[in-house]
Design a protein around this motif. Structure first.
Motif, PDB file in Angstrom:
ATOM      1  N   LYS A 175      10.022   4.565   5.273  1.00  0.00           N
ATOM      2  CA  LYS A 175      10.621   5.141   4.072  1.00  0.00           C
ATOM      3  C   LYS A 175       9.724   4.891   2.868  1.00  0.00           C
ATOM      4  CE  LYS A 175      14.964   5.386   1.580  1.00  0.00           C
ATOM      5  NZ  LYS A 175      16.322   4.863   1.455  1.00  0.00           N
ATOM      6  N   GLY A 233       6.964   7.243   2.547  1.00  0.00           N
ATOM      7  CA  GLY A 233       7.365   8.611   2.255  1.00  0.00           C
ATOM      8  C   GLY A 233       7.545   9.497   3.479  1.00  0.00           C
ATOM      9  N   LYS A 292      13.526   9.708   5.079  1.00  0.00           N
ATOM     10  CA  LYS A 292      14.534   9.544   4.037  1.00  0.00           C
ATOM     11  C   LYS A 292      15.822   9.099   4.712  1.00  0.00           C
ATOM     12  CE  LYS A 292      15.539  14.477   4.143  1.00  0.00           C
ATOM     13  NZ  LYS A 292      15.598  15.707   3.369  1.00  0.00           N
ATOM     14  N   TYR A 307      18.876   8.443   9.191  1.00  0.00           N
ATOM     15  CA  TYR A 307      17.471   8.639   8.828  1.00  0.00           C
ATOM     16  C   TYR A 307      16.989   9.970   9.376  1.00  0.00           C
ATOM     17  CZ  TYR A 307      17.212   3.796   7.356  1.00  0.00           C
ATOM     18  OH  TYR A 307      17.390   2.621   6.695  1.00  0.00           O
ATOM     19  N   SER A 308      16.107  10.602   8.613  1.00  0.00           N
ATOM     20  CA  SER A 308      15.488  11.854   9.048  1.00  0.00           C
ATOM     21  C   SER A 308      14.074  11.925   8.458  1.00  0.00           C
ATOM     22  CB  SER A 308      16.309  13.069   8.618  1.00  0.00           C
ATOM     23  OG  SER A 308      16.424  13.111   7.227  1.00  0.00           O
ATOM     24  N   ASP A 359      11.193  13.162   6.216  1.00  0.00           N
ATOM     25  CA  ASP A 359      11.129  13.749   4.877  1.00  0.00           C
ATOM     26  C   ASP A 359       9.992  14.767   4.872  1.00  0.00           C
ATOM     27  OD1 ASP A 359      11.133  14.410   2.229  1.00  0.00           O
ATOM     28  OD2 ASP A 359      11.056  12.347   1.501  1.00  0.00           O
ATOM     29  N   ASN A 394       9.253  16.875   2.635  1.00  0.00           N
ATOM     30  CA  ASN A 394       8.753  17.229   1.286  1.00  0.00           C
ATOM     31  C   ASN A 394       7.494  16.524   0.934  1.00  0.00           C
ATOM     32  OD1 ASN A 394      10.909  18.950   0.811  1.00  0.00           O
ATOM     33  ND2 ASN A 394      12.193  17.259   0.192  1.00  0.00           N
TER      34      ASN A 394
END
Length: 78
Positions: free
Chosen positions: A57, A60, A63, A73-74, A76, A78
């Protein structure tokens, strides 16, 4: 491309448990998966799983969101 961020991401994935965790998260799709479920899948104790998820996390890559008593949780994207 931010070189420092890229190095941080690659460093995170260079550890076996975090790489397995990230792979499980990618397979879970956009809905994500509970931390305990990830630990069960890759056979890692809960406290160890929490440590590795926090590291992913921070870099980055993942998330989280609270869903009832669980943290989901997955990846991210982006």
């Amino acid at each position: 491309m931010n070189i420092i961020k890229t190095v941080d991401i690659l460093t995170s994935l260079a550890q076996e448990t975090r790489l397995k965790t990230f792979k499980a998260l990618v397979k879970s799709g956009v809905d994500g998966i509970a931390a305990g479920e990830i630990g069960n899948k890759i056979k890692v104790p809960q406290n160890t799983m929490s440590f590795h998820l926090a590291h992913l996390k921070k870099s980055g890559l993942v998330k989280s969101k609270r869903q009832g008593r669980s943290v989901i949780y997955s990846v991210d994207f982006n």
